[in-house]
Design an enzyme around this catalytic site. Sequence first.
Site, mmCIF file in Angstrom:
data_model
loop_
_atom_site.group_PDB
_atom_site.id
_atom_site.type_symbol
_atom_site.label_atom_id
_atom_site.label_comp_id
_atom_site.label_asym_id
_atom_site.label_seq_id
_atom_site.Cartn_x
_atom_site.Cartn_y
_atom_site.Cartn_z
ATOM 1 N N GLU A 239 0.822 -1.209 0.000
ATOM 2 C CA GLU A 239 0.000 0.000 0.000
ATOM 3 C C GLU A 239 0.854 1.255 0.000
ATOM 4 O O GLU A 239 0.429 2.309 -0.482
ATOM 5 C CB GLU A 239 -0.934 -0.007 1.215
ATOM 6 C CG GLU A 239 -2.127 0.911 1.052
ATOM 7 C CD GLU A 239 -3.179 0.679 2.114
ATOM 8 O OE1 GLU A 239 -4.335 0.418 1.746
ATOM 9 O OE2 GLU A 239 -2.859 0.768 3.316
ATOM 10 N N HIS B 14 8.540 -26.535 1.326
ATOM 11 C CA HIS B 14 7.890 -27.708 0.763
ATOM 12 C C HIS B 14 6.729 -27.352 -0.159
ATOM 13 O O HIS B 14 6.031 -28.244 -0.636
ATOM 14 C CB HIS B 14 7.398 -28.614 1.898
ATOM 15 C CG HIS B 14 8.498 -29.125 2.759
ATOM 16 N ND1 HIS B 14 9.146 -30.311 2.518
ATOM 17 C CD2 HIS B 14 9.101 -28.584 3.853
ATOM 18 C CE1 HIS B 14 10.088 -30.498 3.439
ATOM 19 N NE2 HIS B 14 10.080 -29.463 4.258
ATOM 20 N N LYS C 227 -13.663 2.297 -2.492
ATOM 21 C CA LYS C 227 -14.462 2.780 -1.363
ATOM 22 C C LYS C 227 -15.649 3.609 -1.845
ATOM 23 O O LYS C 227 -16.773 3.457 -1.359
ATOM 24 C CB LYS C 227 -13.591 3.618 -0.421
ATOM 25 C CG LYS C 227 -12.553 2.841 0.366
ATOM 26 C CD LYS C 227 -11.782 3.763 1.283
ATOM 27 C CE LYS C 227 -10.749 3.018 2.102
ATOM 28 N NZ LYS C 227 -9.981 3.934 2.985
#
Length: 440
Positions: A275, A296, A410
């Site tokens: 960000e 792994h 937003k």
Amino acid sequence: MIMLDFSNILTKEIGNNGVLIDEIEKNAQKAIKLISEKPYKELNFLELPEQDLKELKEIGKRVRDYEYFIILGIGGSALGPKVILEALSPFHNLRKKPKVFIYDNVDPTTFKHIIETIDLKRTLINVISKSGSTTETLAAFLIFWRMIRERKLEVKEHFVFTTDPEKGNLRILAEEYEIPTLVIPRDIGGRYSVLTAVGLFLAEALGIKSEELLEGAREISDRALSEKLNQNPMAILASSLYLTDIQKNRKIVVFLPYSDRLKTFSEWFCQLWAESLGKEGKGTTPYPSLGTTDQHSQLQLWMEGPEDKLVLFVSVDKHEFQEEIPEEFHDIEGLRFIGGHTLEELINTEQLATEMALTMSKKPNMKLVLPKIDAYYLGQSFQFLQVVTSMAGLLYGINPFNQPGVELGKRLTFGALGKRGFETEGEKVKNYLKKQRFII
């Protein structure tokens, strides 16, 4: 003090995939100069170690009288507290009280399970939103508010707000209903807020001394502006990450701590880095990982996949617990060889072996070394990476404290939900939903 080993990004170690030490030092000095000029008020996070903790500690003592403690927040308002909980009090809810739930999403099933687990009469809810307008946080808050009121409970006994010192929806409600309130300083953004009441309040609720977190951070703040590079590993790391991007096109930073207690720390760093730096077409992609687990599942890709990654290890010298592996089955070599060693020795050896394998394959990697995981060194780690991220942003020539790319989403959410002043965005959502879709 946290140590940085940057040997394995140098040309002398990995050839053409590496960078020159002279270039690293030159850009490190540039980063120090840029941050010393303090071009953004948000750099006041460097002053957080000097904050007054009196009110926070007093309210923090109250939390310990409750059976359950819920944090409502998202982004930096949740990730920072999660790190403190998991790093400093692992398996907390199985061993200690208050039992802590951090609700950082609006998943209704998660909410349902929290409600079914807690007893509201014995619950304190910390609502964290600097603006007081965070949609996800306010949605959860409103449901809890209704439930508290329906049960005829005193809201001021069951809520604490952490928000802006003067304005916002939470500040208005706090004054009207006499709800205890903690402050997020005006100059501190969410992803840089872990060393404010956002994280420190939870620390106190857990019985962890918040001043120890700040004491660790203080050492980093004291060194952040030092022009002596042997005292400023933050500048060296910022410079190294910047140069491996712009010179070697290493666009992915694999953040790889070797401790389960630091798994969420990896997630916290990824928000901070992404960000802060992902704007104007610049920045690199942070990649949260965990050693030894991801040896792994991901190491094959790092070793032989695209040449676009840099691995940043985080190792821990002392894990504060020794468990010796028994010497059994002497006739089976696959079991015999690990007997007599400890789990701490094994995890640190696996980190070393992975580091060596990457280096021998000419893959750039660096390592941060924590002496141990405690409040002091966790506070130091938070501040260390906040300084590194800020310096890197300044080297890229961007503002590491804003997030313009987040705002459109937003606004569209507000429009879709009918918030006044966002009618245009609401129409855009309606028109989008009318478009022909290609779905199978």
